[in-house]
Design a protein around this motif. Structure first.
Motif, PDB file in Angstrom:
ATOM      1  N   ARG A  67      43.647 -77.948  25.987  1.00 41.16           N
ATOM      2  CA  ARG A  67      43.292 -77.776  24.555  1.00 41.16           C
ATOM      3  C   ARG A  67      43.780 -78.485  23.524  1.00 41.16           C
ATOM      4  N   PHE A  68      43.814 -79.333  21.857  1.00 41.25           N
ATOM      5  CA  PHE A  68      44.109 -79.747  21.256  1.00 41.25           C
ATOM      6  C   PHE A  68      43.191 -79.349  19.822  1.00 41.25           C
ATOM      7  N   ASP A  69      43.699 -78.080  18.938  1.00 39.75           N
ATOM      8  CA  ASP A  69      43.191 -77.715  18.065  1.00 39.75           C
ATOM      9  C   ASP A  69      43.402 -78.441  16.875  1.00 39.75           C
ATOM     10  N   SER A  70      42.924 -78.480  15.680  1.00 39.16           N
ATOM     11  CA  SER A  70      42.400 -78.785  14.589  1.00 39.16           C
ATOM     12  C   SER A  70      42.944 -77.702  13.624  1.00 39.16           C
ATOM     13  N   VAL A  71      44.027 -78.025  12.486  1.00 41.06           N
ATOM     14  CA  VAL A  71      44.577 -77.480  11.424  1.00 41.06           C
ATOM     15  C   VAL A  71      43.982 -76.845  10.807  1.00 41.06           C
ATOM     16  N   THR A  72      43.279 -75.760  10.151  1.00 42.20           N
ATOM     17  CA  THR A  72      42.347 -76.092   8.801  1.00 42.20           C
ATOM     18  C   THR A  72      44.069 -74.788   7.869  1.00 42.20           C
ATOM     19  N   LEU A  73      43.917 -75.223   6.410  1.00 43.60           N
ATOM     20  CA  LEU A  73      44.549 -74.303   5.644  1.00 43.60           C
ATOM     21  C   LEU A  73      43.885 -74.310   4.290  1.00 43.60           C
ATOM     22  N   THR A  74      44.044 -73.475   3.891  1.00 42.80           N
ATOM     23  CA  THR A  74      43.526 -73.299   2.127  1.00 42.80           C
ATOM     24  C   THR A  74      44.619 -74.149   1.193  1.00 42.80           C
ATOM     25  N   ALA A  75      43.941 -74.110   0.225  1.00 45.09           N
ATOM     26  CA  ALA A  75      44.572 -75.336  -0.974  1.00 45.09           C
ATOM     27  C   ALA A  75      45.766 -74.371  -1.386  1.00 45.09           C
ATOM     28  N   ASN A  76      46.936 -75.502  -1.875  1.00 45.98           N
ATOM     29  CA  ASN A  76      47.024 -75.005  -2.529  1.00 45.98           C
ATOM     30  C   ASN A  76      48.458 -73.518  -2.751  1.00 45.98           C
ATOM     31  N   LYS A  77      48.793 -73.247  -1.187  1.00 49.17           N
ATOM     32  CA  LYS A  77      49.545 -72.169  -0.777  1.00 49.17           C
ATOM     33  C   LYS A  77      50.405 -72.756  -0.240  1.00 49.17           C
ATOM     34  N   SER A  78      51.156 -71.867   0.136  1.00 51.33           N
ATOM     35  CA  SER A  78      52.482 -71.653   0.893  1.00 51.33           C
ATOM     36  C   SER A  78      52.119 -70.530   2.449  1.00 51.33           C
ATOM     37  N   TYR A  79      53.044 -71.458   3.323  1.00 48.83           N
ATOM     38  CA  TYR A  79      53.016 -70.846   4.568  1.00 48.83           C
ATOM     39  C   TYR A  79      54.202 -70.975   5.332  1.00 48.83           C
ATOM     40  N   SER A  80      54.570 -69.954   5.755  1.00 47.58           N
ATOM     41  CA  SER A  80      55.934 -69.776   6.617  1.00 47.58           C
ATOM     42  C   SER A  80      55.601 -70.785   7.951  1.00 47.58           C
ATOM     43  N   LEU A  81      55.938 -71.414   8.221  1.00 49.04           N
ATOM     44  CA  LEU A  81      55.330 -72.320   9.650  1.00 49.04           C
ATOM     45  C   LEU A  81      57.075 -72.176  10.566  1.00 49.04           C
ATOM     46  N   THR A  82      56.926 -71.666  12.032  1.00 52.96           N
ATOM     47  CA  THR A  82      56.971 -71.439  13.415  1.00 52.96           C
ATOM     48  C   THR A  82      56.603 -72.624  13.478  1.00 52.96           C
ATOM     49  N   VAL A  83      57.475 -73.294  15.024  1.00 45.80           N
ATOM     50  CA  VAL A  83      56.723 -73.586  16.387  1.00 45.80           C
ATOM     51  C   VAL A  83      57.794 -72.800  17.264  1.00 45.80           C
ATOM     52  N   GLU A  84      56.565 -72.937  18.668  1.00 45.99           N
ATOM     53  CA  GLU A  84      56.781 -72.934  19.966  1.00 45.99           C
ATOM     54  C   GLU A  84      56.757 -73.719  20.817  1.00 45.99           C
ATOM     55  N   VAL A  85      57.292 -73.915  21.320  1.00 48.56           N
ATOM     56  CA  VAL A  85      56.831 -74.868  22.895  1.00 48.56           C
ATOM     57  C   VAL A  85      57.052 -74.588  24.221  1.00 48.56           C
ATOM     58  N   LEU A  86      55.943 -75.002  25.462  1.00 53.14           N
ATOM     59  CA  LEU A  86      57.019 -74.371  26.842  1.00 53.14           C
ATOM     60  C   LEU A  86      56.269 -75.324  26.960  1.00 53.14           C
ATOM     61  N   ASP A  87      57.136 -75.218  28.291  1.00 49.59           N
ATOM     62  CA  ASP A  87      56.480 -76.559  30.088  1.00 49.59           C
ATOM     63  C   ASP A  87      55.743 -75.300  30.666  1.00 49.59           C
ATOM     64  N   GLU A  88      54.976 -75.528  30.635  1.00 50.11           N
ATOM     65  CA  GLU A  88      53.755 -74.239  31.521  1.00 50.11           C
ATOM     66  C   GLU A  88      53.658 -75.185  32.810  1.00 50.11           C
ATOM     67  N   SER A  89      54.268 -76.531  33.301  1.00 49.40           N
ATOM     68  CA  SER A  89      54.124 -76.709  34.511  1.00 49.40           C
ATOM     69  C   SER A  89      55.096 -75.953  35.028  1.00 49.40           C
ATOM     70  N   LYS A  90      55.758 -74.884  35.280  1.00 47.04           N
ATOM     71  CA  LYS A  90      56.473 -74.158  36.159  1.00 47.04           C
ATOM     72  C   LYS A  90      56.157 -73.216  35.980  1.00 47.04           C
ATOM     73  N   THR A  91      56.107 -72.148  37.170  1.00 44.92           N
ATOM     74  CA  THR A  91      56.317 -71.135  37.314  1.00 44.92           C
ATOM     75  C   THR A  91      57.824 -69.822  37.615  1.00 44.92           C
ATOM     76  N   PRO A  92      58.351 -69.263  36.367  1.00 43.73           N
ATOM     77  CA  PRO A  92      57.524 -68.725  35.517  1.00 43.73           C
ATOM     78  C   PRO A  92      57.867 -69.922  34.323  1.00 43.73           C
ATOM     79  N   THR A  93      56.434 -69.878  33.541  1.00 46.07           N
ATOM     80  CA  THR A  93      57.117 -70.587  32.095  1.00 46.07           C
ATOM     81  C   THR A  93      58.086 -70.610  31.672  1.00 46.07           C
ATOM     82  N   ASP A  94      58.449 -71.667  31.250  1.00 47.32           N
ATOM     83  CA  ASP A  94      59.707 -72.020  30.495  1.00 47.32           C
ATOM     84  C   ASP A  94      59.729 -72.593  29.000  1.00 47.32           C
TER      85      ASP A  94
END
Length: 193
Positions: free
Chosen positions: A75-102
């Motif tokens: 999966r590699f999504d394209s980011v689509t946003l509205t022009a001339n707007k402000s957004y709060s941006l947060t990021v989450e990073v995971l290691d899904e090669s492990k069980t349970p996910t890290d």
């Protein structure tokens, strides 16, 4: 008797020579830099944009469950946003090669003095990023911030996570991208409309 004495001198000389070599080897190790912490294995990165003044949140994800090499990202999504707007941006990073996910996001929070997210739009007129969080030394982290879009257009949003651990106990993170190495370096297709 003289032969025994010569053997004793030769033995003592060998022990002293070996001891000297060991001391020199020990001294050399003390001057070598300590190895840095290893980079994290990150298989999934999710960016969440919430338009300010609303509860409208959009999530965009990169996912490569086996990490670098091997199979292509699933999966590699394209980011689509509205022009001339402000957004709060947060990021989450995971290691899904492990069980349970890290959840690596928690590790970055715990070791915030060693990590820096960098968000760069190309062309730069599409999006500007402002950090909303700081580490214990007042340097940015990038787990939360504000993304402000410009006029409509297409390009790329580069998301990098720099791993900047101390070297020989001395902090190297200085608020710039230069120290350390990449845990993540992704180019999300970006559309502002």
């Amino acid at each position: 008797m003289q032969h025994a004495y010569r053997r004793h001198i030769a033995y003592t000389g060998s022990v002293l020579a070996l001891g000297s070599l060991l001391m020199l080897a020990g001294c050399n190790k003390a001057t070598e830099p300590q190895p840095a912490d290893e980079n994290e294995l990150i298989t999934t990165v999710t960016l969440r944009f919430t338009e300010q003044g609303t509860t409208n949140t959009q999530a965009f994800t990169f996912q490569d469950k086996d990490g670098d090499g091997g199979a292509a990202p699933t999966r590699f999504d394209s980011v689509t946003l509205t022009a001339n707007k402000s957004y709060s941006l947060t990021v989450e990073v995971l290691d899904e090669s492990k069980t349970p996910t890290d959840n690596i996001t928690n590790e970055i929070k715990d070791k915030q003095d060693e990590h820096l997210f960098v968000y760069t739009a190309t062309p730069g007129t599409l999006l500007a990023y402002t950090y909303g969080d700081k580490d214990s030394r007042n340097f940015p982290i990038g787990l939360a911030g504000t993304a402000t879009t410009g006029s409509a257009g297409t390009g790329l949003l580069n998301v990098r996570l720099r791993h900047q651990p101390p070297i020989n106990g001395v902090a190297v993170k200085n608020g710039t991208v230069t120290p350390g190495s990449d845990d993540v370096n992704l180019n999300f297709p970006l559309t502002v409309r």
